[in-house]
Design a protein around this motif. Structure first.
Motif, short mmCIF file in Angstrom:
data_model
loop_
_atom_site.label_atom_id
_atom_site.label_comp_id
_atom_site.label_asym_id
_atom_site.label_seq_id
_atom_site.Cartn_x
_atom_site.Cartn_y
_atom_site.Cartn_z
N MET A 193 13.15 10.22 -1.87
CA MET A 193 11.84 10.48 -2.45
C MET A 193 11.64 11.96 -2.70
O MET A 193 12.29 12.81 -2.09
N PHE A 194 10.75 12.21 -3.62
CA PHE A 194 10.11 13.51 -3.70
C PHE A 194 8.84 13.34 -2.88
O PHE A 194 7.85 12.82 -3.38
N ARG A 195 8.89 13.72 -1.62
CA ARG A 195 7.73 13.57 -0.75
C ARG A 195 6.59 14.43 -1.26
O ARG A 195 5.44 14.01 -1.30
N LEU A 196 6.93 15.64 -1.68
CA LEU A 196 5.98 16.55 -2.31
C LEU A 196 6.61 17.02 -3.61
O LEU A 196 7.82 17.26 -3.67
N PHE A 197 5.81 17.18 -4.63
CA PHE A 197 6.32 17.63 -5.93
C PHE A 197 5.22 18.46 -6.58
O PHE A 197 4.15 17.94 -6.88
N ALA A 199 4.97 20.80 -9.67
CA ALA A 199 5.58 21.37 -10.87
C ALA A 199 5.01 22.75 -11.19
O ALA A 199 5.75 23.63 -11.64
N ALA A 200 3.73 22.96 -10.95
CA ALA A 200 3.12 24.26 -11.26
C ALA A 200 3.73 25.38 -10.42
O ALA A 200 3.96 26.48 -10.92
N GLN A 201 4.03 25.10 -9.16
CA GLN A 201 4.64 26.09 -8.28
C GLN A 201 6.17 26.08 -8.37
O GLN A 201 6.83 26.99 -7.87
N ALA A 203 2.25 8.77 -11.00
CA ALA A 203 1.30 8.90 -12.11
C ALA A 203 0.65 10.30 -12.12
O ALA A 203 0.39 10.84 -13.20
N ALA A 204 0.44 10.87 -10.95
CA ALA A 204 -0.18 12.20 -10.86
C ALA A 204 0.86 13.32 -10.90
O ALA A 204 0.49 14.50 -10.86
N ASP A 205 2.14 12.97 -10.98
CA ASP A 205 3.24 13.94 -10.99
C ASP A 205 3.26 14.79 -9.72
O ASP A 205 3.53 15.98 -9.74
N THR A 206 3.01 14.13 -8.56
CA THR A 206 3.01 14.84 -7.28
C THR A 206 4.02 14.25 -6.29
O THR A 206 4.08 14.72 -5.14
N GLY A 207 4.77 13.26 -6.69
CA GLY A 207 5.78 12.65 -5.82
C GLY A 207 6.42 11.48 -6.53
O GLY A 207 5.91 11.01 -7.55
N ARG A 208 7.55 11.00 -5.99
CA ARG A 208 8.25 9.86 -6.56
C ARG A 208 9.05 9.18 -5.46
O ARG A 208 9.46 9.83 -4.50
N LEU A 209 9.32 7.89 -5.65
CA LEU A 209 10.03 7.10 -4.64
C LEU A 209 11.09 6.26 -5.33
O LEU A 209 10.81 5.59 -6.34
N TYR A 210 12.30 6.27 -4.78
CA TYR A 210 13.42 5.51 -5.33
C TYR A 210 14.12 4.75 -4.22
O TYR A 210 14.28 5.28 -3.11
N GLY A 211 14.55 3.56 -4.53
CA GLY A 211 15.33 2.77 -3.58
C GLY A 211 16.81 2.92 -3.85
O GLY A 211 17.22 3.19 -4.98
N ILE A 212 17.59 2.75 -2.80
CA ILE A 212 19.04 2.71 -2.92
C ILE A 212 19.45 1.26 -2.66
O ILE A 212 19.17 0.71 -1.58
N ALA A 238 0.83 -1.21 0.00
CA ALA A 238 0.00 0.00 0.00
C ALA A 238 0.87 1.26 0.00
O ALA A 238 0.56 2.22 -0.72
N TYR A 239 1.93 1.25 0.78
CA TYR A 239 2.82 2.42 0.81
C TYR A 239 3.45 2.64 -0.56
O TYR A 239 3.48 3.76 -1.08
N LEU A 240 3.96 1.58 -1.15
CA LEU A 240 4.57 1.70 -2.47
C LEU A 240 3.54 2.11 -3.52
O LEU A 240 3.85 2.88 -4.44
N GLN A 241 2.31 1.64 -3.39
CA GLN A 241 1.25 2.03 -4.31
C GLN A 241 0.93 3.51 -4.19
O GLN A 241 0.66 4.18 -5.20
N THR A 242 0.98 4.03 -2.98
CA THR A 242 0.77 5.47 -2.78
C THR A 242 1.74 6.27 -3.63
O THR A 242 1.35 7.25 -4.28
N TYR A 243 3.00 5.85 -3.64
CA TYR A 243 3.98 6.58 -4.44
C TYR A 243 3.86 6.28 -5.92
O TYR A 243 4.15 7.15 -6.75
N ALA A 244 3.40 5.10 -6.29
CA ALA A 244 3.12 4.83 -7.70
C ALA A 244 2.01 5.76 -8.19
O ALA A 244 2.09 6.32 -9.29
N ASP A 245 1.01 5.97 -7.35
CA ASP A 245 -0.08 6.89 -7.68
C ASP A 245 0.43 8.33 -7.75
O ASP A 245 0.03 9.10 -8.64
#
Length: 186
Positions: A83-87, A89-91, A63-72, A53-60
């Motif tokens: 991660m981009f916890r918040l993203f 682009a408009a601002q 897709a919405a261009d509001t955050g991203r998650l990467y593993g090391i 569920a947590y990983l799906q939140t970031y997949a969503d």
């Protein structure tokens, strides 16, 4: 899937996605106590369903261009993430964050990984401002912000309720022009 080398020590940065929930949970189980010192992630990711569920939140969010998650990954073992916890682009703003297992500290992995994220945010997406928020007690996280050339902008006193206690949060940031100038100087 892509992987970005973070140096010549076998460290790689890759997207962290829902299909990797079991690996993500195993990583959380290994690092639960250390990661949980300042980050709520181990309290959220406690079983396979919550990991997915947590990983799906970031997949969503991706897709919405509001955050991203990467593993090391280090030597093919997931040891942390950024991660981009918040993203927004408009601002033209985003907030980056991280976590790392104790066994992987002291190698510069987070600094290297967040550098990749900031380069992408500034150069590819044209963002103007990148923020970093950390507990005032989290010296390693604050040191990452310093190594990244961020400016401490202030403290939100007792703004973060975590495990029944209130914590101060420091806000650090770098602007696109500052980032480019510092990168050129390196």
């Amino acid at each position: 899937m892509f992987a970005v080398a973070l140096g010549d020590d076998g460290a790689r940065l890759r997207p962290l996605e829902p299909w990797q929930a079991e690996e993500f949970l195993a990583h959380m189980d290994r690092g639960r106590d250390f990661i949980g010192t300042y980050v709520a992630l181990p309290d959220i990711v406690t079983d396979p369903a919550s990991a997915r569920a947590y990983l799906q939140t970031y997949a969503d969010k991706t897709a919405a261009d509001t955050g991203r998650l990467y593993g090391i990954w280090l030597d093919d073992t997931l040891v942390g993430g950024v991660m981009f916890r918040l993203f927004d682009a408009a601002q033209g703003t985003c907030e980056v964050g991280c976590w790392l297992e104790r066994a992987a500290i002291g190698r510069g992995l987070v600094t290297r990984a967040v550098t990749v994220l900031i380069d992408w945010a500034v150069d590819v997406r044209g963002l103007h401002r990148v923020e970093w928020v950390a507990s005032s007690e989290n010296t390693p996280s604050i040191n990452v912000a310093k190594r990244l050339g961020m400016t401490r902008e202030g403290v939100r006193r007792e703004s973060y309720l975590y495990r029944g206690a209130r914590h101060d949060s420091e806000i650090w940031a770098v602007l696109a022009d500052e980032w480019r100038a510092a990168r050129t100087a390196r």
